[in-house]
Motif scaffolding. Structure first.
Motif, PDB file in Angstrom:
ATOM      1  N   ILE A 629     -13.550  -0.206  19.082  1.00  0.00           N
ATOM      2  CA  ILE A 629     -13.531   0.994  19.929  1.00  0.00           C
ATOM      3  C   ILE A 629     -12.919   2.149  19.124  1.00  0.00           C
ATOM      4  N   TRP A 630     -13.623   3.259  19.064  1.00  0.00           N
ATOM      5  CA  TRP A 630     -13.121   4.465  18.386  1.00  0.00           C
ATOM      6  C   TRP A 630     -12.842   5.533  19.440  1.00  0.00           C
ATOM      7  N   LYS A 631     -11.630   6.056  19.403  1.00  0.00           N
ATOM      8  CA  LYS A 631     -11.224   7.080  20.361  1.00  0.00           C
ATOM      9  C   LYS A 631     -10.787   8.337  19.606  1.00  0.00           C
ATOM     10  N   THR A 632     -11.416   9.447  19.927  1.00  0.00           N
ATOM     11  CA  THR A 632     -11.008  10.731  19.366  1.00  0.00           C
ATOM     12  C   THR A 632      -9.952  11.351  20.270  1.00  0.00           C
ATOM     13  N   LEU A 633      -8.835  11.767  19.684  1.00  0.00           N
ATOM     14  CA  LEU A 633      -7.767  12.429  20.437  1.00  0.00           C
ATOM     15  C   LEU A 633      -7.870  13.929  20.169  1.00  0.00           C
ATOM     16  N   PRO A 634      -8.544  14.672  21.059  1.00  0.00           N
ATOM     17  CA  PRO A 634      -8.841  16.088  20.780  1.00  0.00           C
ATOM     18  C   PRO A 634      -7.673  17.028  21.048  1.00  0.00           C
ATOM     19  N   GLY A 635      -6.604  16.529  21.663  1.00  0.00           N
ATOM     20  CA  GLY A 635      -5.522  17.426  22.060  1.00  0.00           C
ATOM     21  C   GLY A 635      -4.474  17.662  20.996  1.00  0.00           C
ATOM     22  N   THR A 636      -4.802  17.451  19.726  1.00  0.00           N
ATOM     23  CA  THR A 636      -3.833  17.696  18.651  1.00  0.00           C
ATOM     24  C   THR A 636      -3.740  19.192  18.357  1.00  0.00           C
ATOM     25  N   PRO A 637      -2.578  19.663  17.898  1.00  0.00           N
ATOM     26  CA  PRO A 637      -2.498  21.054  17.438  1.00  0.00           C
ATOM     27  C   PRO A 637      -3.510  21.303  16.321  1.00  0.00           C
ATOM     28  N   LYS A 638      -4.082  22.489  16.293  1.00  0.00           N
ATOM     29  CA  LYS A 638      -5.144  22.806  15.346  1.00  0.00           C
ATOM     30  C   LYS A 638      -4.644  23.767  14.275  1.00  0.00           C
ATOM     31  N   GLN A 639      -5.033  23.488  13.045  1.00  0.00           N
ATOM     32  CA  GLN A 639      -4.590  24.303  11.914  1.00  0.00           C
ATOM     33  C   GLN A 639      -5.192  25.700  12.008  1.00  0.00           C
ATOM     34  N   PRO A 640      -4.431  26.725  11.645  1.00  0.00           N
ATOM     35  CA  PRO A 640      -4.923  28.100  11.796  1.00  0.00           C
ATOM     36  C   PRO A 640      -5.818  28.545  10.646  1.00  0.00           C
ATOM     37  N   SER A 641      -5.761  27.856   9.534  1.00  0.00           N
ATOM     38  CA  SER A 641      -6.488  28.303   8.351  1.00  0.00           C
ATOM     39  C   SER A 641      -7.155  27.101   7.707  1.00  0.00           C
ATOM     40  N   SER A 642      -7.377  27.168   6.401  1.00  0.00           N
ATOM     41  CA  SER A 642      -8.178  26.145   5.735  1.00  0.00           C
ATOM     42  C   SER A 642      -7.380  25.246   4.801  1.00  0.00           C
ATOM     43  N   VAL A 643      -6.060  25.347   4.778  1.00  0.00           N
ATOM     44  CA  VAL A 643      -5.289  24.580   3.797  1.00  0.00           C
ATOM     45  C   VAL A 643      -4.205  23.709   4.419  1.00  0.00           C
ATOM     46  N   GLU A 644      -4.012  23.769   5.726  1.00  0.00           N
ATOM     47  CA  GLU A 644      -2.852  23.118   6.336  1.00  0.00           C
ATOM     48  C   GLU A 644      -3.095  21.686   6.783  1.00  0.00           C
ATOM     49  N   CYS A 645      -4.298  21.126   6.559  1.00  0.00           N
ATOM     50  CA  CYS A 645      -4.629  19.827   7.138  1.00  0.00           C
ATOM     51  C   CYS A 645      -3.643  18.738   6.729  1.00  0.00           C
ATOM     52  N   GLY A 646      -3.245  18.693   5.444  1.00  0.00           N
ATOM     53  CA  GLY A 646      -2.308  17.667   4.993  1.00  0.00           C
ATOM     54  C   GLY A 646      -0.962  17.776   5.675  1.00  0.00           C
ATOM     55  N   TYR A 647      -0.475  19.005   5.854  1.00  0.00           N
ATOM     56  CA  TYR A 647       0.815  19.227   6.506  1.00  0.00           C
ATOM     57  C   TYR A 647       0.746  18.815   7.983  1.00  0.00           C
ATOM     58  N   TYR A 648      -0.402  19.094   8.617  1.00  0.00           N
ATOM     59  CA  TYR A 648      -0.560  18.732  10.022  1.00  0.00           C
ATOM     60  C   TYR A 648      -0.606  17.214  10.204  1.00  0.00           C
ATOM     61  N   VAL A 649      -1.288  16.514   9.302  1.00  0.00           N
ATOM     62  CA  VAL A 649      -1.336  15.052   9.393  1.00  0.00           C
ATOM     63  C   VAL A 649       0.066  14.464   9.208  1.00  0.00           C
ATOM     64  N   MET A 650       0.838  15.023   8.298  1.00  0.00           N
ATOM     65  CA  MET A 650       2.222  14.562   8.119  1.00  0.00           C
ATOM     66  C   MET A 650       3.031  14.796   9.398  1.00  0.00           C
ATOM     67  N   ARG A 651       2.806  15.934  10.030  1.00  0.00           N
ATOM     68  CA  ARG A 651       3.534  16.244  11.267  1.00  0.00           C
ATOM     69  C   ARG A 651       3.066  15.336  12.406  1.00  0.00           C
ATOM     70  N   PHE A 652       1.763  15.027  12.460  1.00  0.00           N
ATOM     71  CA  PHE A 652       1.267  14.092  13.481  1.00  0.00           C
ATOM     72  C   PHE A 652       2.047  12.777  13.406  1.00  0.00           C
ATOM     73  N   MET A 653       2.179  12.239  12.195  1.00  0.00           N
ATOM     74  CA  MET A 653       2.862  10.948  12.015  1.00  0.00           C
ATOM     75  C   MET A 653       4.314  11.044  12.463  1.00  0.00           C
ATOM     76  N   ARG A 654       4.964  12.152  12.141  1.00  0.00           N
ATOM     77  CA  ARG A 654       6.371  12.307  12.537  1.00  0.00           C
ATOM     78  C   ARG A 654       6.509  12.381  14.054  1.00  0.00           C
ATOM     79  N   ASP A 655       5.616  13.146  14.691  1.00  0.00           N
ATOM     80  CA  ASP A 655       5.669  13.258  16.158  1.00  0.00           C
ATOM     81  C   ASP A 655       5.478  11.897  16.823  1.00  0.00           C
ATOM     82  N   ILE A 656       4.595  11.079  16.255  1.00  0.00           N
ATOM     83  CA  ILE A 656       4.294   9.772  16.859  1.00  0.00           C
ATOM     84  C   ILE A 656       5.488   8.840  16.774  1.00  0.00           C
ATOM     85  N   ILE A 657       6.124   8.744  15.598  1.00  0.00           N
ATOM     86  CA  ILE A 657       7.210   7.768  15.451  1.00  0.00           C
ATOM     87  C   ILE A 657       8.503   8.246  16.098  1.00  0.00           C
ATOM     88  N   MET A 658       8.597   9.539  16.393  1.00  0.00           N
ATOM     89  CA  MET A 658       9.806  10.029  17.062  1.00  0.00           C
ATOM     90  C   MET A 658       9.783   9.702  18.555  1.00  0.00           C
TER      91      MET A 658
END
Length: 698
Positions: A629-658
């Motif tokens: 089963i594959w589930k897309t979670l569309p409610g994540t914060p969205k990057q404002p430009s074209s270079v922040e994807c790596g930083y956002y993924v790092m922040r996703f992981m931090r938010d989850i484990i906190m």
């Protein structure tokens, strides 16, 4: 037979469980276990078969499992030798000893076996099929054991076949007599002879006993941690005795060949691909539908990640043939058109050279966008490039100065007055600049991070880059413990990684991996290591190896868990970071993408995880779903430009484990706020990363 309400292993409470031969905590186990049916009250005076002279452990009755059942203790099972032994006990004692196939055994007996196992172990979803399949094999093996050891050796001493063997006294006499008669028949003699001839053709016998390849792999992982174990190593180890020797010459010859091939692979003189691995080179091609050296239940398609064969209709074949013909014709037309354009261009250059003194042909070269100059176009094989481009790699139209529709008048003016050439060039530059500005307005907004305040720890790192790393040509090395990614590994950070990280530019997998090591410390402090695990992004992202190799890396990581853990897997299909969260026990994968819009997961990444889950299911002995089963979670914060994807993924992981409850599915559900993270929130991640890296400065 025994009813569902009364097990043969429950014993009599009045006799403390001794009536059926159970071992109570106060009793010492006898040297030889005797399993006696409750219908038996007096010993028979008839001659029976005794195996006192034969050294052996006797019949297994698994009293530990019975005791746990009475105490209602159920261990969670992945691969479990004890459970397999218990299934063998049930198959021997609950299934009638008849000359029939397993399919002919009544379903209520099979249900009794399943219920007994389910009461003693937590098998998991889909485990019933695996348990009953194992019971069928053990029942067949039991009949084979009785035939080889207790019937055929006594053909000339028929009086010794009048009673069941002493160690299997639970067998009813009527069943035993019927079974002996079937084994002494002419029909069975013919079948036995055929199978004996087939058995003699087997050249490479293993010595695994009950633990199987799965148990051997677990044993090798414990004794040789951090060493990659492929199926050729398992095949060779399975044929060694307890001293590490191989007693059979033919097997020893193949083991020596395997050692030589492995040495060639390590030296780089031999390359492997797909199913053409070391074991195949040593033993020859695989038999259809089977894979040697990995145990039962794993198909070649699962292990080697081969594509499923598909039937192609005639109409589809015809369409494909027509498509190929049209494609070839288009190529010919394109080549002809290119020739005509080149000829026309040469003719134009010749005319301009006569009309304009000191004419420079480089003026007519096509102009490309900065993104094209940097080679930022994504590979067409990446489905994500059809949706959006995180690195702003859109292809801009070429601005050709010799475009006749736009420059015809300019060429005419050039003939009349050479002095107007500079004015024309200025006008062209102005048009090009307007085109670029219009393109930027239509694409993603580019955020200027030049004035963003850099955290103090990151400033210290930048100073370290200028004073030490760059002048001395050094790199920063990190040793990551095996608890983080499942195996010990070393990685390094370049000075370019630090300066790009400080400037909010695109980041490499190494930077993400180092932050995951930092997050592991937070998990350890919160006692959440058994709840959350990590998969190394550098080993599974695009260009990290073949799809098969990456699937096995993910599967190996999943196998080192009890199934309840979630695994966070940052994944980069090509110039864009996303986060996949794998929950193996539920066969569910969550997809988090920081880019806006209706995003879909990269097909290659999906295949990697799906194949890994199939291998994991085979490892724990469950059939699993037809597709995860594959589930897309569309409610994540969205990057404002074209270079922040790596930083956002790092922040996703931090938010989850906190969140100790790990309710990330609700947190990022549809309808949640999709606004970008505040810069201070991203800077918190950058600060933690920099502080962790600072600990490794000389």
């Amino acid at each position: 037979m025994v009813s569902q309400d009364q097990s043969k292993y429950s014993g009599s409470k009045k006799n403390g469980g001794k009536e059926l031969g159970m071992v109570t905590p106060q009793d010492k186990p006898l040297k030889k276990m005797k399993f006696v049916s409750s219908a038996e009250t007096e010993p028979s005076s008839t001659t029976t078969i005794y195996e006192d002279s034969k050294s052996g452990r006797g019949m297994s009755t698994m009293p530990r499992v019975v005791k746990r059942k009475l105490q209602k203790i159920k261990p969670v099972v992945e691969y479990n030798t004890e459970m397999q032994s218990y299934i063998g006990v049930l198959a021997r004692s609950r299934v009638p000893l008849v000359d029939k196939k397993w399919a002919e055994i009544p379903n209520d007996i099979k249900e009794q076996i399943w219920e007994a196992v389910d009461m003693a172990f937590v098998v998991g979803q889909g485990g019933k099929t695996s348990v009953l399949s194992s019971a069928a094999k053990k029942w067949k093996d039991f009949k084979s054991t009785l035939t080889r050891h207790y019937i055929l050796p006594y053909i000339k001493e028929r009086e010794k076949l009048s009673q069941p063997p002493e160690v299997y006294k639970f067998i009813e006499k009527a069943e035993w007599d019927a079974f002996v008669a079937s084994r002494l028949s002419k029909e069975f003699e013919s079948v036995h002879s055929q199978h004996s001839q087939i058995r003699e053709k087997l050249e490479y016998n293993h010595r695994l006993s009950r633990k199987g390849y799965a148990g051997l792999e677990d044993q090798l992982e414990e004794t040789t941690p951090g060493v990659e174990i492929d199926r050729s190593t398992l095949w060779k180890k399975a044929r060694q005795d307890k001293h590490g020797n191989i007693p059979y010459p033919k097997v020893a010859e193949k083991a020596k060949l395997i050692d030589e091939l492995q040495k060639q692979v390590a030296e780089g003189s031999l390359s492997l691909s797909g199913s053409n691995d070391v074991l195949t080179l040593a033993l020859g091609p695989e038999h259809p539908g089977r894979v040697r050296g990995v145990g039962a239940g794993i198909s070649p398609r699962q292990f080697f990640n081969l594509p499923r064969p598909q039937r192609v209709k005639f109409a589809d074949q015809l369409k494909e043939s027509v498509r190929i013909v049209l494609q070839e014709e288009n190529k010919k037309m394109e080549a002809r058109t290119k020739q005509l354009v080149e000829a026309e261009r040469e003719h134009l250059l010749s005319q301009l050279s006569h009309l304009i003194p000191n004419f420079d042909p480089s003026m007519l070269k096509p102009k490309t966008s900065p993104c094209q100059n940097q080679g930022l176009q994504q590979s067409p094989k990446n489905p994500m490039s059809d949706k959006a481009s995180c690195s702003r790699a859109e292809v801009r139209s070429l601005h050709l100065e010799d475009d006749t529709a736009r420059n015809g008048e300019q060429q005419e003016e050039t003939k009349k007055d050479e002095g107007k050439k500079e004015d024309t060039n200025d006008e062209e530059k102005k048009e090009e600049k307007q085109d670029e500005e219009k393109h930027d307005e239509e694409g993603n907004e580019v955020v200027d991070y030049s004035n963003v305040e850099v955290p103090s720890s990151l400033q210290s790192l930048c100073g370290y880059v200028e004073t030490t790393l760059k002048p001395q040509g050094k790199i920063m090395t990190f040793n990551i413990e095996k608890e983080v990614f499942g195996a010990d590994r070393s990685t390094f950070v370049l000075h370019e990684d630090i300066t790009q990280f400080a400037g909010m530019e695109e980041i490499r997998a190494t930077v993400v991996a180092v932050y995951m090591r930092c997050l592991y410390d937070l998990l350890r402090e919160a006692n959440m290591c058994s709840m959350v695990g990590f998969i190394d992004p550098a080993q599974v992202s695009a260009n990290a190896g073949s799809l098969t190799d990456r699937s096995r890396i993910v599967a190996s990581r999943l196998q080192k868990t009890d199934g309840e853990q979630i695994f966070m897997m940052p994944y980069n299909p090509g110039r864009h970071w996303v986060l996949l969260i794998v929950r193996a026990k539920r066969e569910t994968v969550y997809f988090l993408d920081p880019l806006p819009g209706n995003r879909v997961v990269d097909e290659e990444g999906k295949n990697i995880v799906n194949s890994a889950l199939k291998i994991y299911n085979s490892h724990i002995g469950r059939p699993g779903r037809k597709a995860p089963i594959w589930k897309t979670l569309p409610g994540t914060p969205k990057q404002p430009s074209s270079v922040e994807c790596g930083y956002y993924v790092m922040r996703f992981m931090r938010d989850i484990i906190m969140d100790p409850s790990l309710e990330f599915e609700k947190k990022f559900a549809k309808g949640k706020d999709q606004a970008p993270y505040p810069q201070a929130t991203i800077d918190e991640v950058r600060k933690e990363w920099a502080e962790f890296v600072c600990l490794h400065m000389d």
